[in-house]
Write an enzyme that holds these catalytic residues in place. Structure first.
Site, PDB file in Angstrom:
ATOM      1  N   GLU A 158      42.350 -10.569  10.778  1.00  0.00           N
ATOM      2  CA  GLU A 158      41.746 -10.416   9.449  1.00  0.00           C
ATOM      3  C   GLU A 158      40.405 -11.151   9.410  1.00  0.00           C
ATOM      4  O   GLU A 158      40.314 -12.295   9.864  1.00  0.00           O
ATOM      5  CB  GLU A 158      42.671 -11.019   8.383  1.00  0.00           C
ATOM      6  CG  GLU A 158      43.949 -10.225   8.186  1.00  0.00           C
ATOM      7  CD  GLU A 158      44.882 -10.827   7.137  1.00  0.00           C
ATOM      8  OE1 GLU A 158      45.635 -10.077   6.522  1.00  0.00           O
ATOM      9  OE2 GLU A 158      44.857 -12.066   6.941  1.00  0.00           O
ATOM     10  N   ASN A 207      49.777 -11.757   4.921  1.00  0.00           N
ATOM     11  CA  ASN A 207      50.689 -12.780   4.386  1.00  0.00           C
ATOM     12  C   ASN A 207      50.931 -12.581   2.896  1.00  0.00           C
ATOM     13  O   ASN A 207      52.015 -12.866   2.385  1.00  0.00           O
ATOM     14  CB  ASN A 207      50.145 -14.181   4.666  1.00  0.00           C
ATOM     15  CG  ASN A 207      50.291 -14.525   6.140  1.00  0.00           C
ATOM     16  OD1 ASN A 207      51.111 -13.940   6.840  1.00  0.00           O
ATOM     17  ND2 ASN A 207      49.486 -15.449   6.623  1.00  0.00           N
ATOM     18  N   HIS A 260      41.143 -14.721  10.896  1.00  0.00           N
ATOM     19  CA  HIS A 260      42.579 -15.044  10.939  1.00  0.00           C
ATOM     20  C   HIS A 260      43.303 -14.237  12.007  1.00  0.00           C
ATOM     21  O   HIS A 260      43.556 -13.039  11.831  1.00  0.00           O
ATOM     22  CB  HIS A 260      43.188 -14.794   9.548  1.00  0.00           C
ATOM     23  CG  HIS A 260      44.654 -15.041   9.493  1.00  0.00           C
ATOM     24  ND1 HIS A 260      45.513 -14.261   8.761  1.00  0.00           N
ATOM     25  CD2 HIS A 260      45.430 -15.965  10.094  1.00  0.00           C
ATOM     26  CE1 HIS A 260      46.753 -14.704   8.906  1.00  0.00           C
ATOM     27  NE2 HIS A 260      46.727 -15.740   9.712  1.00  0.00           N
ATOM     28  N   SER A 298      45.951 -19.503   7.409  1.00  0.00           N
ATOM     29  CA  SER A 298      46.860 -18.387   7.121  1.00  0.00           C
ATOM     30  C   SER A 298      46.792 -17.963   5.663  1.00  0.00           C
ATOM     31  O   SER A 298      47.019 -16.805   5.341  1.00  0.00           O
ATOM     32  CB  SER A 298      48.305 -18.792   7.386  1.00  0.00           C
ATOM     33  OG  SER A 298      48.455 -19.280   8.672  1.00  0.00           O
TER      34      SER A 298
HETATM   35  N1  NAD Z   1      51.351 -20.687  14.114  1.00  0.00           N
HETATM   36  C1  NAD Z   1      51.161 -19.505  13.606  1.00  0.00           C
HETATM   37  O1  NAD Z   1      51.999 -18.606  13.725  1.00  0.00           O
HETATM   38  C2  NAD Z   1      49.873 -19.206  12.869  1.00  0.00           C
HETATM   39  C3  NAD Z   1      49.450 -17.864  12.742  1.00  0.00           C
HETATM   40  C4  NAD Z   1      48.223 -17.604  12.116  1.00  0.00           C
HETATM   41  C5  NAD Z   1      47.479 -18.652  11.598  1.00  0.00           C
HETATM   42  N2  NAD Z   1      47.932 -19.944  11.714  1.00  0.00           N
HETATM   43  C6  NAD Z   1      47.072 -21.003  11.163  1.00  0.00           C
HETATM   44  O2  NAD Z   1      46.348 -21.590  12.244  1.00  0.00           O
HETATM   45  C7  NAD Z   1      46.131 -22.966  11.967  1.00  0.00           C
HETATM   46  C8  NAD Z   1      46.685 -23.786  13.100  1.00  0.00           C
HETATM   47  O3  NAD Z   1      48.067 -23.564  13.194  1.00  0.00           O
HETATM   48  P1  NAD Z   1      48.890 -23.907  14.506  1.00  0.00           P
HETATM   49  O4  NAD Z   1      50.195 -23.237  14.373  1.00  0.00           O
HETATM   50  O5  NAD Z   1      48.066 -23.676  15.712  1.00  0.00           O
HETATM   51  O6  NAD Z   1      49.094 -25.480  14.318  1.00  0.00           O
HETATM   52  P2  NAD Z   1      49.453 -26.560  15.420  1.00  0.00           P
HETATM   53  O7  NAD Z   1      50.047 -27.698  14.704  1.00  0.00           O
HETATM   54  O8  NAD Z   1      50.198 -25.950  16.552  1.00  0.00           O
HETATM   55  O9  NAD Z   1      48.034 -26.983  16.002  1.00  0.00           O
HETATM   56  C9  NAD Z   1      47.082 -27.709  15.274  1.00  0.00           C
HETATM   57  C10 NAD Z   1      46.287 -28.556  16.256  1.00  0.00           C
HETATM   58  O10 NAD Z   1      45.240 -29.190  15.522  1.00  0.00           O
HETATM   59  C11 NAD Z   1      45.115 -30.507  16.017  1.00  0.00           C
HETATM   60  N3  NAD Z   1      44.458 -31.298  15.001  1.00  0.00           N
HETATM   61  C12 NAD Z   1      44.966 -31.902  13.907  1.00  0.00           C
HETATM   62  N4  NAD Z   1      43.986 -32.484  13.187  1.00  0.00           N
HETATM   63  C13 NAD Z   1      42.825 -32.242  13.852  1.00  0.00           C
HETATM   64  C14 NAD Z   1      41.463 -32.562  13.601  1.00  0.00           C
HETATM   65  N5  NAD Z   1      41.106 -33.239  12.535  1.00  0.00           N
HETATM   66  N6  NAD Z   1      40.545 -32.175  14.515  1.00  0.00           N
HETATM   67  C15 NAD Z   1      40.896 -31.482  15.613  1.00  0.00           C
HETATM   68  N7  NAD Z   1      42.172 -31.148  15.900  1.00  0.00           N
HETATM   69  C16 NAD Z   1      43.109 -31.509  15.013  1.00  0.00           C
HETATM   70  C17 NAD Z   1      46.527 -30.936  16.336  1.00  0.00           C
HETATM   71  O11 NAD Z   1      46.535 -31.980  17.302  1.00  0.00           O
HETATM   72  C18 NAD Z   1      47.117 -29.663  16.907  1.00  0.00           C
HETATM   73  O12 NAD Z   1      46.965 -29.591  18.305  1.00  0.00           O
HETATM   74  C19 NAD Z   1      46.771 -23.227  10.619  1.00  0.00           C
HETATM   75  O13 NAD Z   1      45.808 -23.114   9.617  1.00  0.00           O
HETATM   76  C20 NAD Z   1      47.807 -22.131  10.508  1.00  0.00           C
HETATM   77  O14 NAD Z   1      48.132 -21.820   9.174  1.00  0.00           O
HETATM   78  C21 NAD Z   1      49.089 -20.240  12.336  1.00  0.00           C
END
Ligand code: NAD
Length: 656
Positions: free
Chosen positions: A157, A196, A145, A124
């Site tokens: 993005e 963001n 993104h 993000s």
């Molecule tokens: N949630 C949102 O609204 C949103 C929006 C845009 C971008 N993002 C970005 O997307 C990314 C993921 O966010 P999210 O909300 O899905 O997080 P999340 O915590 O829901 O999911 C992350 C997943 O990664 C897994 N994980 C952790 N370490 C790992 C590894 N080493 N190898 C493989 N899997 C692993 C976890 O088990 C989990 O299932 C982040 O960088 C976040 O900033 C999030």
């Protein structure tokens, strides 16, 4: 669209909130997906969530059962990274937002995949350059993104890191477009990228308000009354107070120490009050809903202050060459589900008001980040926004001319199709039409755009011999036309189609993308597509029914019957009839009169509200209407309109 490399198989790493949605989106677009997570229970949850989401699409009629089942079958689930990236051409990483975790993962991905495999991060905020550093594969690493939820949100993005190669950046853009999403080009790596980053200052402001003891419930009540679907604190709870606090810390390290000036959010994180995910943040959360107490709507800052902060940050991004205004506008609209973005706001707030509000915020909170950007201080806002746009337009290639632009009167631009006798539309015509619309976008002299065809016909539709290639090309041609016509429907000018002779297929769709239609009585209007084994693929199946109702639209699309201009007039599709012999002159005269009758800024805002009205709930639409009224308050045109009315004379609007 052309990929430099072939992409058919995609690895998605991390199967959480974003990863599972990205996997579903990519599979729906026809790619094979290999989804990996370090935790087996996360994979189980992802598998169930994808099934539920696909079933929901089927039950709402958005896709059919076979498409859902095929997409589901394209996804395989893996517990090891090695397995997940085997044979893939592109990877999207979606593990938690932790710099070291991501850096470690990309170091592994760089070793496990051959050079040329695109390695995308869904981070993000974290700069792509930082994630890629030291991997030896900097050229292959790019930001991709998505917004949450990825299957629904239309913008993505695409971020160029300092080392990202041109081919990888362009292929990532094409990949995103192939998913049916709008790629937002982020040309320079910066923390938070575009969307963001633009909301970062308001995050800081709301945190500082907490430090000063405001009531979060009162502020939320105030902003909800202004038309926002959630108040700022409810939204923080929803996103995760830890996520917001973490972003503030990161911006504090990377952008400005100002972001470290507030302490309330990190205190909440220490107490475990993370919002929805922990059941308690600013509010208690029950069954995914915040329990919000009654509160008196009151806030020390206004919605216009927040819009000013967004405009200011958008201006800084343009000044720094991070993105073009058009991408910024689209990014904010699509990433945050707004009817308009900061560039529209910038074009409608007076620079003086902007400067005053920002200076006041900066002084009150002792925060430099709120200070007006250099361009605003120097009073050059409009020039900045239009000159960077001009550079973008200048990138287009020059070849044979199929679309001409002239100025039949001072406030009118006329776009004329001129390809063969029937003004057929092909890829070049679409490109030139797009360039013509973009070139007029920020031209403040132009109030009305008249769209017509050279000679006796408006346009008999698509140049079919160019279209039949492969299925994929066909889909892309449809998307290309939709994109250009959408641009025309969104341009902040009044658009008028001059219908005459043949107005068929793609030509008819072009007229439907305009705000108003004039027609000769004799014009032949219709959709012959079904008789050719085609369907109207440039918006015809969607726009016509919105304009004249489903019954008449169904008749025209499904029977391929043609109607006359007179019939279209009687159906309300055409607002005025013009005579065949003098069609061009009468259309130009109509456009010239219209261009001097209405106030341009008010017209552009009203047009957007009308077009968006059918897509958003009535309450929100009404509040955006009220906000747009606020934007008009500072315009010279409002003062001119009212004094001309009182003095019983014709108003002379200046578009400001
Ligand atoms: N949630 C949102 O609204 C949103 C929006 C845009 C971008 N993002 C970005 O997307 C990314 C993921 O966010 P999210 O909300 O899905 O997080 P999340 O915590 O829901 O999911 C992350 C997943 O990664 C897994 N994980 C952790 N370490 C790992 C590894 N080493 N190898 C493989 N899997 C692993 C976890 O088990 C989990 O299932 C982040 O960088 C976040 O900033 C999030």
């Amino acid at each position: 669209m052309c990929f430099v490399r072939k992409i058919s198989s995609v690895g998605v790493i991390g199967a959480g909130t974003m990863g599972h949605g990205i996997a579903e989106t990519v599979a729906l677009a026809g790619y094979t997906v290999r989804l990996e997570d370090a935790y087996p229970e996360a994979l189980d949850r992802a598998m169930r969530a994808i099934r539920v989401s696909l079933d929901r699409f089927v039950s709402s009629g958005r896709i059919d059962r076979s498409k859902a089942d095929e997409a589901y079958a394209r996804i395989s689930y893996h517990g090891s990274l090695e397995e997940a990236v085997e044979g893939v051409e592109l990877v999207v990483e979606a593990v938690p937002e932790d710099v070291e975790l991501k850096r470690g993962l990309f170091a592994k991905l760089a070793k496990l995949t051959p050079k040329g495999v695109i390695l995308g991060s869904n981070t993000s905020n974290i700069r792509i350059t930082r994630i890629a550093a030291g991997t030896g594969r900097e050229g292959d690493i790019v930001g991709i993104h998505f917004f949450n939820p990825p299957v629904i949100m239309k913008g993505v993005e695409v971020i160029r890191g300092e080392g990202t190669s041109d081919e990888v950046f362009e292929d990532a853009v094409s990949f995103v477009a192939s998913l049916g999403k709008k790629p937002i080009r982020v040309l320079k790596d910066t923390p938070g990228f575009v969307v963001n980053r633009i909301t970062a200052p308001e995050g800081l402001l709301f945190c500082l308000l907490l430090d000063r003891g405001v009531s979060h419930a009162e502020v939320d009540a105030y902003f909800k009354r202004q038309g926002l679907p959630m108040g700022p604190y409810e939204l923080m709870d929803y996103v995760g107070v830890d996520v917001v606090a973490h972003s503030m810390e990161y911006y504090g390290d990377e952008l400005s120490a100002d972001y470290k000036k507030c302490s309330s959010l990190s205190a909440m994180v220490r107490q475990g009050r993370l919002g929805l995910k922990s059941g308690r943040g600013f509010y208690e959360w029950r069954e995914n809903k915040a329990v919000i107490p009654q509160a008196n709507p009151s806030s020390p800052v206004e919605l216009m202050d927040i819009l000013s902060l967004e405009v200011n940050e958008a201006v800084k991004l343009v000044e720094q060459g991070v993105a073009d205004p058009e991408d910024i506008e689209e990014g904010v609209k699509l990433g945050l589900n707004r009817p308009f973005g900061p560039i529209t706001a910038a074009n409608n707030i007076s620079q003086e008001e902007l400067k005053t509000r920002l200076e006041r915020l900066s002084l009150t909170f002792a925060v430099d980040v709120f200070k007006p950007a250099k361009t605003i201080v120097e009073g050059n806002l409009k020039q900045l926004l239009s000159s960077s746009h001009a550079q973008q337009v200048g990138k287009h290639t020059q070849g044979e001319q199929y679309v001409a632009v002239d100025r039949p009167s001072p406030k009118v631009a006329r776009i004329t199709l001129e390809n063969t006798r029937n003004n057929l539309i092909n890829a070049e015509v679409l490109d030139q039409l797009e360039e013509a619309v973009r070139s007029l976008w920020n031209n403040r002299e132009v109030v009305v755009i008249l769209v017509t065809g050279k000679g006796e016909n408006f346009s008999a539709g698509a140049q079919l011999n160019q279209l039949f290639q492969s299925g994929m090309d066909f889909t892309e041609m449809s998307r290309r036309g939709q994109r250009v016509f959408r641009l025309l429907s969104e341009v902040p000018k009044l658009t008028v189609a001059e219908m005459k002779g043949y107005v068929l297929g793609g030509g008819f769709e072009l007229s439907l993308a305009c705000d108003m239609r004039l027609s000769t009585e004799e014009a032949q209007i219709g959709f012959p597509e079904l008789t050719l084994g085609l369907l109207p693929g440039w918006g015809g199946t969607q726009r016509l029914s919105r304009l004249i109702g489903l019954s008449r639209a169904t008749q025209l699309v499904l029977t391929s019957e043609r109607i006359s201009g007179r019939q279209a007039y009687e159906w309300g599709l055409v607002s005025k009839l013009i005579t065949k012999e003098r069609a061009d002159d009468e259309a130009a005269a109509y456009a010239a009169e219209l261009a001097t009758r209405v106030a341009p800024v008010a017209a552009a805002l009203a047009k957007r509200l009308l077009n968006k009205g059918s897509e958003i709930p009535m309450d929100n639409g009404l509040e955006w209407e009220a906000t747009a009224m606020g934007l008009l308050y500072g315009t010279e045109d409002l003062r001119e309109g009212i004094s001309a009315f009182l003095q019983k004379r014709k108003a002379e609007f200046k578009g400001r």
